[in-house]
Motif scaffolding. Sequence first.
Motif, PDB file in Angstrom:
ATOM      1  N   GLU A  94       0.829  -1.214   0.000  1.00 49.27           N
ATOM      2  CA  GLU A  94       0.000   0.000   0.000  1.00 49.27           C
ATOM      3  C   GLU A  94       0.860   1.259   0.000  1.00 49.27           C
ATOM      4  O   GLU A  94       0.544   2.244  -0.683  1.00 49.27           O
ATOM      5  N   GLN A  95       1.959   1.238   0.762  1.00 43.46           N
ATOM      6  CA  GLN A  95       2.832   2.410   0.828  1.00 43.46           C
ATOM      7  C   GLN A  95       3.519   2.656  -0.513  1.00 43.46           C
ATOM      8  O   GLN A  95       3.635   3.802  -0.966  1.00 43.46           O
ATOM      9  N   VAL A  96       3.962   1.583  -1.157  1.00 42.04           N
ATOM     10  CA  VAL A  96       4.584   1.715  -2.478  1.00 42.04           C
ATOM     11  C   VAL A  96       3.576   2.285  -3.473  1.00 42.04           C
ATOM     12  O   VAL A  96       3.898   3.189  -4.259  1.00 42.04           O
ATOM     13  N   ASP A  97       2.349   1.773  -3.449  1.00 43.31           N
ATOM     14  CA  ASP A  97       1.308   2.275  -4.359  1.00 43.31           C
ATOM     15  C   ASP A  97       1.048   3.760  -4.127  1.00 43.31           C
ATOM     16  O   ASP A  97       0.906   4.540  -5.082  1.00 43.31           O
ATOM     17  N   LYS A  98       0.980   4.160  -2.866  1.00 42.93           N
ATOM     18  CA  LYS A  98       0.722   5.566  -2.518  1.00 42.93           C
ATOM     19  C   LYS A  98       1.850   6.460  -3.035  1.00 42.93           C
ATOM     20  O   LYS A  98       1.604   7.484  -3.685  1.00 42.93           O
ATOM     21  N   TYR A  99       3.084   6.075  -2.753  1.00 47.09           N
ATOM     22  CA  TYR A  99       4.222   6.880  -3.205  1.00 47.09           C
ATOM     23  C   TYR A  99       4.310   6.913  -4.727  1.00 47.09           C
ATOM     24  O   TYR A  99       4.649   7.944  -5.324  1.00 47.09           O
ATOM     25  N   PHE A 100       4.012   5.792  -5.357  1.00 52.39           N
ATOM     26  CA  PHE A 100       4.068   5.755  -6.814  1.00 52.39           C
ATOM     27  C   PHE A 100       3.055   6.740  -7.410  1.00 52.39           C
ATOM     28  O   PHE A 100       3.375   7.477  -8.351  1.00 52.39           O
ATOM     29  N   ASP A 101       1.846   6.754  -6.883  1.00 50.82           N
ATOM     30  CA  ASP A 101       0.812   7.664  -7.393  1.00 50.82           C
ATOM     31  C   ASP A 101       1.239   9.121  -7.223  1.00 50.82           C
ATOM     32  O   ASP A 101       1.020   9.956  -8.112  1.00 50.82           O
ATOM     33  N   GLU A 102       1.866   9.434  -6.086  1.00 50.74           N
ATOM     34  CA  GLU A 102       2.323  10.802  -5.839  1.00 50.74           C
ATOM     35  C   GLU A 102       3.412  11.208  -6.830  1.00 50.74           C
ATOM     36  O   GLU A 102       3.368  12.297  -7.415  1.00 50.74           O
ATOM     37  N   VAL A 103       4.390  10.329  -7.019  1.00 45.85           N
ATOM     38  CA  VAL A 103       5.489  10.640  -7.938  1.00 45.85           C
ATOM     39  C   VAL A 103       4.994  10.661  -9.375  1.00 45.85           C
ATOM     40  O   VAL A 103       5.412  11.499 -10.182  1.00 45.85           O
ATOM     41  N   ASP A 104       4.085   9.761  -9.709  1.00 43.90           N
ATOM     42  CA  ASP A 104       3.528   9.714 -11.060  1.00 43.90           C
ATOM     43  C   ASP A 104       2.810  11.020 -11.390  1.00 43.90           C
ATOM     44  O   ASP A 104       2.983  11.584 -12.478  1.00 43.90           O
ATOM     45  N   ALA A 105       2.018  11.514 -10.446  1.00 41.48           N
ATOM     46  CA  ALA A 105       1.310  12.785 -10.655  1.00 41.48           C
ATOM     47  C   ALA A 105       2.295  13.932 -10.796  1.00 41.48           C
ATOM     48  O   ALA A 105       2.128  14.823 -11.639  1.00 41.48           O
ATOM     49  N   SER A 106       3.352  13.903  -9.994  1.00 39.92           N
ATOM     50  CA  SER A 106       4.357  14.968 -10.025  1.00 39.92           C
ATOM     51  C   SER A 106       5.125  14.973 -11.339  1.00 39.92           C
ATOM     52  O   SER A 106       5.322  16.014 -11.957  1.00 39.92           O
ATOM     53  N   THR A 107       5.555  13.797 -11.797  1.00 37.04           N
ATOM     54  CA  THR A 107       6.339  13.724 -13.039  1.00 37.04           C
ATOM     55  C   THR A 107       5.485  14.052 -14.255  1.00 37.04           C
ATOM     56  O   THR A 107       5.962  14.635 -15.222  1.00 37.04           O
ATOM     57  N   ALA A 109       2.925  16.161 -14.281  1.00 36.49           N
ATOM     58  CA  ALA A 109       2.660  17.606 -14.275  1.00 36.49           C
ATOM     59  C   ALA A 109       3.900  18.422 -14.616  1.00 36.49           C
ATOM     60  O   ALA A 109       3.805  19.499 -15.206  1.00 36.49           O
ATOM     61  N   LYS A 110       5.077  17.931 -14.245  1.00 37.72           N
ATOM     62  CA  LYS A 110       6.301  18.727 -14.387  1.00 37.72           C
ATOM     63  C   LYS A 110       7.284  18.117 -15.386  1.00 37.72           C
ATOM     64  O   LYS A 110       8.488  18.324 -15.279  1.00 37.72           O
ATOM     65  N   ALA A 111       6.789  17.344 -16.342  1.00 41.86           N
ATOM     66  CA  ALA A 111       7.662  16.690 -17.320  1.00 41.86           C
ATOM     67  C   ALA A 111       8.531  17.711 -18.036  1.00 41.86           C
ATOM     68  O   ALA A 111       8.060  18.758 -18.478  1.00 41.86           O
ATOM     69  N   GLY A 112       9.822  17.415 -18.141  1.00 42.96           N
ATOM     70  CA  GLY A 112      10.747  18.278 -18.856  1.00 42.96           C
ATOM     71  C   GLY A 112      11.354  19.376 -18.019  1.00 42.96           C
ATOM     72  O   GLY A 112      12.282  20.060 -18.449  1.00 42.96           O
ATOM     73  N   GLN A 113      10.856  19.602 -16.801  1.00 43.13           N
ATOM     74  CA  GLN A 113      11.386  20.661 -15.954  1.00 43.13           C
ATOM     75  C   GLN A 113      12.609  20.172 -15.182  1.00 43.13           C
ATOM     76  O   GLN A 113      12.885  18.974 -15.099  1.00 43.13           O
ATOM     77  N   THR A 114      13.326  21.121 -14.593  1.00 45.34           N
ATOM     78  CA  THR A 114      14.513  20.798 -13.809  1.00 45.34           C
ATOM     79  C   THR A 114      14.152  19.840 -12.679  1.00 45.34           C
ATOM     80  O   THR A 114      13.185  20.061 -11.955  1.00 45.34           O
ATOM     81  N   GLY A 115      14.935  18.786 -12.547  1.00 43.55           N
ATOM     82  CA  GLY A 115      14.694  17.818 -11.479  1.00 43.55           C
ATOM     83  C   GLY A 115      13.774  16.688 -11.872  1.00 43.55           C
ATOM     84  O   GLY A 115      13.601  15.729 -11.126  1.00 43.55           O
ATOM     85  N   SER A 116      13.148  16.799 -13.069  1.00 40.79           N
ATOM     86  CA  SER A 116      12.197  15.757 -13.464  1.00 40.79           C
ATOM     87  C   SER A 116      12.888  14.424 -13.733  1.00 40.79           C
ATOM     88  O   SER A 116      12.294  13.363 -13.563  1.00 40.79           O
ATOM     89  N   ALA A 117      14.175  14.460 -14.147  1.00 37.18           N
ATOM     90  CA  ALA A 117      14.906  13.213 -14.397  1.00 37.18           C
ATOM     91  C   ALA A 117      15.043  12.401 -13.112  1.00 37.18           C
ATOM     92  O   ALA A 117      14.877  11.180 -13.105  1.00 37.18           O
ATOM     93  N   GLY A 118      15.341  13.100 -12.004  1.00 38.03           N
ATOM     94  CA  GLY A 118      15.443  12.421 -10.715  1.00 38.03           C
ATOM     95  C   GLY A 118      14.123  11.820 -10.293  1.00 38.03           C
ATOM     96  O   GLY A 118      14.077  10.732  -9.716  1.00 38.03           O
ATOM     97  N   GLN A 119      13.036  12.534 -10.588  1.00 38.69           N
ATOM     98  CA  GLN A 119      11.712  12.018 -10.266  1.00 38.69           C
ATOM     99  C   GLN A 119      11.371  10.802 -11.126  1.00 38.69           C
ATOM    100  O   GLN A 119      10.745   9.852 -10.655  1.00 38.69           O
ATOM    101  N   GLU A 120      11.791  10.823 -12.377  1.00 39.06           N
ATOM    102  CA  GLU A 120      11.550   9.675 -13.255  1.00 39.06           C
ATOM    103  C   GLU A 120      12.292   8.441 -12.743  1.00 39.06           C
ATOM    104  O   GLU A 120      11.770   7.326 -12.777  1.00 39.06           O
ATOM    105  N   GLU A 121      13.521   8.658 -12.264  1.00 37.67           N
ATOM    106  CA  GLU A 121      14.292   7.543 -11.706  1.00 37.67           C
ATOM    107  C   GLU A 121      13.591   6.972 -10.477  1.00 37.67           C
ATOM    108  O   GLU A 121      13.497   5.752 -10.303  1.00 37.67           O
ATOM    109  N   LEU A 122      13.077   7.867  -9.631  1.00 34.42           N
ATOM    110  CA  LEU A 122      12.359   7.436  -8.436  1.00 34.42           C
ATOM    111  C   LEU A 122      11.088   6.675  -8.824  1.00 34.42           C
ATOM    112  O   LEU A 122      10.745   5.656  -8.217  1.00 34.42           O
ATOM    113  N   LYS A 123      10.421   7.170  -9.844  1.00 37.79           N
ATOM    114  CA  LYS A 123       9.206   6.508 -10.330  1.00 37.79           C
ATOM    115  C   LYS A 123       9.526   5.095 -10.827  1.00 37.79           C
ATOM    116  O   LYS A 123       8.779   4.142 -10.552  1.00 37.79           O
ATOM    117  N   THR A 124      10.642   4.961 -11.549  1.00 38.53           N
ATOM    118  CA  THR A 124      11.040   3.645 -12.055  1.00 38.53           C
ATOM    119  C   THR A 124      11.324   2.685 -10.908  1.00 38.53           C
ATOM    120  O   THR A 124      10.922   1.512 -10.943  1.00 38.53           O
TER     121      THR A 124
END
Length: 653
Positions: A94-107, A109-124
């Motif tokens: 459940e915790q993994v699902d929750k965090y994934f949804d949060e990071v997925d929404a963030s990446t 919304a902010k695709a291509g912006q500074t720091g988005s690569a790190g978020q994509e890695e976290l999402k993966t």
Amino acid sequence: MLIIFYFRGIFCFAFIFYFVSIYGVKKIYLIKKSIMTEKIKQFLTQLNTEYLSLHQKYEEYFWTSYMGDHSIDDAYQTAQTELENFKTNTSYTEQVDKYFDEVDASTTAKAGQTGSAGQEELKTRLEHRKYFFSLNATPEHIKALKEKVNAYETQLQSDMANWDTGYIDPKTGERIIATNSKMRLIFATDSDEQVRKAAWEGMQKTAADFVPQFIQLVKRRNEIARAMGYENFYEFKAQTEERMSSREIYNLFDEVYRQVSPKFDEITPLEKELPNLRKPWNFSYLMAGDFTKEEDQYFPLGEVIRPWAETFTALGINYQGAKMKLDLLERKGKYNNGFCHQPMPTHYDSNGQKITGMTNFTCTAIPGQLGSGSLTGNTLFHEGGHAAHFSNMEQQDMILNTEYAPMGVAWAETQSMFCDTIFSSVERRTRYAKNTEGKPYPFELFERKVRKLHKIASRSILSIAAIVKFEQELYTANEEDLTPEWVISLAKFLSLKYFGYSQADLWILTVPHIYAWSSSAYYHGYGMATMALHQFRNYFHEKYGYIVDNPVVGELLTKGRNYGSSLGFKELIKTLIGQDFSAQPYIDVLLKSEDEIIETAKERIAKLESVPKSEGEINLNAEIELRDGKTLIASSTEGFDTMCQKFNDFVSS
């Protein structure tokens, strides 16, 4: 004019207020994002730390039990349950699902912006975790059943390892105590047909002794798989380990059988010259027994360590500083097959420093037994390939650096079986295999083997296909049909269909893999790996002209190993050699004529004449211990040559 300045002032103030507000909101967003990112990273680190502890504890007991010390089996069961509880922990899911949804929404919304690569890695990373927990999702009411199955299976393994196995000496009537490994070697190498038949009959009895217990395992495995949402246990293993359907696997092996089984038509006429050839206790000896005797001098058991190390060094295979424990000799109570396990997976410490894992592997070599040196050499290349795979996985999350799902059987076995085909290749044998007089392995011996044995080369893949079919029938059968009589008759029927014997055989029931959860519904992996490794061999020969002593081979293998299980079997083949997975290259080899096989071998040997031999210092970058159970035979810390000599002395004694 005053009015203009007044409105300008209001406009500037509004603009400044707007800018500060937007900047403040953005800053708050970035702070919140940073806090969320750090929190998720800490959570993933916690999962890695907990998994490492549980994995190490389980693997320590696993190794001890499988090496023949069953006094710790209760602790082994507890450790297995604790590890499985981690894998099925719903709060983590459940915790993994929750965090994934949060990071997925963030990446998103902010695709291509500074720091988005790190978020994509976290999402993966979270995506891999989601997949891992989904593979192991187990309803609460099934967990207790799984614990009972684990305990039942461990007891069965212990009973089988300590069973009174052997055969009746046809000359004296005396019962000879012998393991299945020894009896296999006897009916493959003994010149006396009555002795071969007696050893075969001894194995047949052992095979049937545990069928009732095995049936209970099959039923319970199916019950667990169905509770987890799968049609049956084979479907569960196929999807979770190979990312394929069981039907796709069945169809693959049915097609292989369709194309290569006509080669059996070439065997029956041979009985005119070799009476009773197709009797199961005669087949291996009459076809290959003399070759086993001839070849034995080129693979002395006491001297198998150094050739393995020399070949791997020349290929550029690097164990990355791993600690390795090798237990190569047969003992009563020890697991009756070679395998490689990983007590400590490769992982990263709190500073991001890579910690290379530990590996153990084993064999059942019998000093003084004909063919034992070649068997052990093959095991060193095969299990040593697994160990190299484990040591070179580099994923940040430990679950991607182990031999367990999501690691697929087919990819893991491609790594090991590719290496053991180097051991068996004629270009390596004629270049490096020598007898005690220093005479090299003769090409003439290889040529005679091809002319006699190539017509039965398909039996290797068909023996794998037979086990695939056996387990397919088992796990898709109606439960009321699963009786000892039905299981035994199925094994016998498949031996006639897939081996071309004139008398039914129970070899399938002696295959140890089918009795363990982790290695049952698994054997297809060896077949798929055989197909894939021929794609790799073709790739290397077409691009570079040779494999033996080619460091580029090691480079590509290492690249594939670095991925761990972050990619699936088919994806990895495509990524590394740019080809789709196919059985056809292997089938084409099986359907070649003897003349074509021999001509190809000559070309490959000729190509190696321009390649310098491996004569430099051995450098596997590993700390190796050679053991016989609790006895330390030798260690590479004493010097590699000293270790090899001590092993030779130990075997000779």
